[in-house]
Design a protein around this motif. Structure first.
Motif, PDB file in Angstrom:
ATOM      1  N   VAL A 317       1.691  -4.726  -5.522  1.00  0.00           N
ATOM      2  CA  VAL A 317       0.583  -3.773  -5.479  1.00  0.00           C
ATOM      3  C   VAL A 317       1.081  -2.340  -5.263  1.00  0.00           C
ATOM      4  O   VAL A 317       0.399  -1.379  -5.597  1.00  0.00           O
ATOM      5  N   ALA A 318       2.291  -2.190  -4.718  1.00  0.00           N
ATOM      6  CA  ALA A 318       2.843  -0.844  -4.522  1.00  0.00           C
ATOM      7  C   ALA A 318       3.011  -0.118  -5.843  1.00  0.00           C
ATOM      8  O   ALA A 318       2.892   1.117  -5.905  1.00  0.00           O
ATOM      9  N   LEU A 319       3.295  -0.863  -6.922  1.00  0.00           N
ATOM     10  CA  LEU A 319       3.426  -0.241  -8.234  1.00  0.00           C
ATOM     11  C   LEU A 319       2.117   0.390  -8.681  1.00  0.00           C
ATOM     12  O   LEU A 319       2.108   1.401  -9.387  1.00  0.00           O
ATOM     13  N   GLU A 320       0.998  -0.193  -8.293  1.00  0.00           N
ATOM     14  CA  GLU A 320      -0.302   0.370  -8.629  1.00  0.00           C
ATOM     15  C   GLU A 320      -0.691   1.486  -7.664  1.00  0.00           C
ATOM     16  O   GLU A 320      -1.328   2.462  -8.054  1.00  0.00           O
ATOM     17  N   ALA A 323       0.939   5.722  -7.406  1.00  0.00           N
ATOM     18  CA  ALA A 323       0.438   6.812  -8.242  1.00  0.00           C
ATOM     19  C   ALA A 323      -0.695   7.566  -7.562  1.00  0.00           C
ATOM     20  O   ALA A 323      -0.934   8.743  -7.854  1.00  0.00           O
ATOM     21  N   GLY A 324      -1.392   6.903  -6.636  1.00  0.00           N
ATOM     22  CA  GLY A 324      -2.497   7.556  -5.941  1.00  0.00           C
ATOM     23  C   GLY A 324      -2.122   8.160  -4.610  1.00  0.00           C
ATOM     24  O   GLY A 324      -2.982   8.700  -3.906  1.00  0.00           O
ATOM     25  N   ALA A 519      -5.744  10.500   3.155  1.00  0.00           N
ATOM     26  CA  ALA A 519      -5.242  10.330   1.782  1.00  0.00           C
ATOM     27  C   ALA A 519      -4.244   9.194   1.763  1.00  0.00           C
ATOM     28  O   ALA A 519      -3.663   8.843   2.795  1.00  0.00           O
ATOM     29  N   ASN A 520      -4.031   8.604   0.598  1.00  0.00           N
ATOM     30  CA  ASN A 520      -3.017   7.552   0.464  1.00  0.00           C
ATOM     31  C   ASN A 520      -1.644   8.119   0.782  1.00  0.00           C
ATOM     32  O   ASN A 520      -1.306   9.239   0.385  1.00  0.00           O
ATOM     33  N   THR A 521      -0.837   7.331   1.494  1.00  0.00           N
ATOM     34  CA  THR A 521       0.445   7.830   1.993  1.00  0.00           C
ATOM     35  C   THR A 521       1.620   7.016   1.480  1.00  0.00           C
ATOM     36  O   THR A 521       1.529   5.803   1.284  1.00  0.00           O
TER      37      THR A 521
END
Length: 636
Positions: A317-320, A323-324, A519-521
């Motif tokens: 899931v880190a691959l997805e 990017a965010g 925010a996503n970190t």
């Protein structure tokens, strides 16, 4: 049983491992796919090779539908009752419709398409062993307690503060304590992330989880096993793991749009034509296998590419997610720097000899775990200095390292602490400089100031500077356990304005959690003290192999000590997302064309299933491109 071990054994996979498809179906997908292949082959052989009647050649198809489609429909129904549905809903409706209309061959093919896709997805989403197991397996189940009658083995829960324990050679230290007898080495790399051994003698502190060297040590416990530093880190990691955010997967987001449109078209075709087979034909070719298969294959291909680039992806899931990410958080030592500070300056007081000061300081630093100890020892080694033994070594938090060397009382501390104690000769202290320093006090008098520099990686500045323009990061910070002066010095060199220095693992975790709310970190570090923060971040990355536990905690492990590999992972992730979208959207577009043909009566359910398989092959072939490296894989 060891409480920590029991905790790990009882610990199930975290919720974020689960994806949109039913849980029971995920576990049975692979054997169901094999069953469907066997059933289809058997049915075709009976029908065409032996000219068997339908009542015979349809039996294998019924077996596949009951044993394969049954669990899928059961779990799908459970989700529907909860108001949840995803890209698998069309498949479920298609299977039911095929059975009701007697199209058993089409139904079995649908189950094969679904189960094959889910088997691939299960493979892609299974992470490596849990972090808690990696921690717990490091802990011994017993300790060797010394009593007047001899040494007895006891469970960790029976150890009390003040007990005397014997740590045999190569044993793992069960609790925190202080050495009262013995002299040897301990490997604390699992706790500090520093791959070096630390000398222990009377007065030296020992930490639970450290591996003893060749000599037996006798220690007096200072904490219960449940209160030791290792156990606290494990507790923090368990807490952070339970709060890991759930990922709504790419396929579900596309399926939420695609599914209602396909279902509406199928109903319209049935209503206009009055032929239920058209309803089934539309649903068969609408079954979103490009979503269920192509996206996992793009992920698996990208994982394979990463592995060839010395990047281990433990959580797909880190691959997805990366990017965010809009906030980048870095540990300092060993991440933005090489983790090897050098002694660059020695300011010695007028009444002391430089070599004598270095000799006394290095003799004491043999018993320290601080990275600066290696720099001082290296400088002494370079000058060929023979080091005398130190005794009464003590290192109290915030007070510095003290002991006796060659009948001299030696203290290595900070400028602030020395001034606060009004040490004689403090007026000879040199002007404060950037970077890191330590002060040497001998027999109660200021003797010298040592200056150090931990060189930043050659790519650190360019990497930090390109995060905003190239990867849309809006905030970059350093969160480090090192002293503030050193962190500030590095931050100025590489262009980071926001820093948090002298942070313990719990404080790091708190900072990362607060940042992740906004925010996503992305968190990048290299030691076990980074592990809880890594797990709390949206994406955690470990650089190097200094700590097995850190590698377990991280979603991604960079085997090379290079920030260039972090950038490569970002580019592979972006490319994977592009390829996955091409495969999924392209496949859905072809399926949409097929749905129109099926709705107008030009495709039967079986022909629709075959056409869908052709679409699947095209989508998969495109998805396989993710496994091959492009010409440009980073932009540093």
């Amino acid at each position: 049983m060891n409480k920590l071990t029991q905790t790990a054994r009882d610990h199930a996979l975290p919720d974020w491992v689960c994806c949109s498809v039913p849980d029971l179906w995920l576990r049975k997908a692979a054997p169901v796919a094999a069953l469907c292949v066997l059933a289809l082959v058997t049915s075709l052989v009976l029908r065409f090779a032996f000219d068997a009647p339908p009542s015979t050649y349809q039996i294998p198809l019924w077996v596949a539908l009951v044993l394969g489609g049954g669990p899928f429909l059961y779990d799908l129904l459970r989700k529907l009752l909860k108001g949840e549905f995803g890209s698998d809903l069309l498949g479920g409706i298609s299977v039911v419709t095929a059975v009701l209309l007697g199209e058993y061959l089409a139904g079995a093919i649908i189950v094969l398409m679904l189960s094959g896709g889910e088997a691939l997805e299960r493979y892609a989403l299974r992470s490596a062993s849990s972090v808690l197991s990696a921690l717990a397996k490091r802990m011994p189940s017993i300790a060797h307690r010394r009593r007047p009658g001899g040494i007895v083995d006891v469970e960790l829960a029976e150890i009390a503060v003040g007990d005397t324990l014997v740590i045999y050679p190569h044993d793992i230290c069960p609790v925190d304590g202080v050495v009262i007898e013995g002299h040897g080495l301990m490997d604390e790399s699992y706790l500090t992330g520093e791959p070096f051994q630390i000398t222990k003698t009377t007065g030296s502190g020992v930490i639970s989880g450290a591996v003893n060297g060749e000599s037996a040590l006798t220690v007096r416990t200072t904490h219960l096993a449940a209160d030791s530093r290792y156990a606290k880190i494990m507790t923090v990691m368990r807490e952070s793991e339970s709060q890991r955010p759930h990922l709504r997967r790419l396929g579900d987001r596309l399926g939420a749009i695609y599914t209602p449109i396909a279902l509406a078209l199928a109903l319209l075709a049935w209503a206009v034509s009055g032929d239920a087979l058209r309803f089934l034909a539309v649903l068969v070719i609408a079954t979103p296998c490009p979503l269920l298969i192509a996206i996992p294959i793009a992920i698996i291909g990208s994982i394979s590419l990463c592995a060839r680039r010395a990047i281990i992806v433990k959580s797909p899931v880190a691959l997805e997610q990366i990017a965010g990410c809009r906030t980048a958080i870095f540990d300092k030592t060993g991440t933005l720097t090489y983790g090897e500070p050098n002694l660059t300056g020695q300011s010695v007081a007028a009444d002391f000899d430089r070599k004598d000061v270095l000799t006394l300081a290095a003799s004491l630093e043999r018993y320290s775990k601080h990275p600066l100890a290696r720099a001082i020892l290296a400088a002494a080694t370079d000058e060929g200095i023979q080091l005398p033994e130190a005794i009464d070594v003590r290192e109290q938090p915030g007070q510095g390292l003290g002991g006796t060397v060659a009948d001299h009382a030696v203290l290595i501390t900070s400028r602030t602490k020395m001034i606060a104690h009004r040490t004689a000769g403090a007026d000879q202290l040199p002007t404060v400089t950037n970077g890191l320093e330590c002060v040497v006090v001998i027999d109660g008098r200021y003797a010298a100031t040592f200056q150090f520099r931990d060189a930043p990686r050659k790519e650190s500045r360019s990497f930090v500077n390109h995060l905003g323009p190239k990867h849309q990061f809006q905030r970059v910070m350093i969160v480090s356990g090192d002293r503030e002066s050193e962190v500030k010095y590095l931050a100025e060199q590489i262009g980071i304005a926001e820093i948090y220095a002298e942070q313990n693992p719990e404080q790091k975790l708190s900072i990362v959690r607060a940042a992740t709310v906004k925010a996503n970190t992305l968190y990048v570090g290299d030691g076990i003290n980074d592990a809880p923060a890594m797990m709390a971040a949206t994406v955690g990355m470990a650089i190097g192999q200094n700590s097995d536990v850190t590698a377990e905690a991280a979603a991604v492990v960079v085997m090379d000590n290079s920030l260039e590999k972090v950038d490569e992972f970002m580019h592979i992730s972006r490319r994977m997302r592009t390829i996955a979208l091409q495969s999924a959207i392209g496949g859905m577009a072809l399926s949409a064309l097929g749905m129109v043909l099926a709705a107008t009566g030009h495709l039967s359910p079986v022909n629709g299933a075959v056409a869908q398989e052709v679409i699947d092959v095209l989508a998969v072939l495109n998805a396989l491109r993710a496994a091959f490296a492009p010409k440009v894989i980073h932009d540093l």
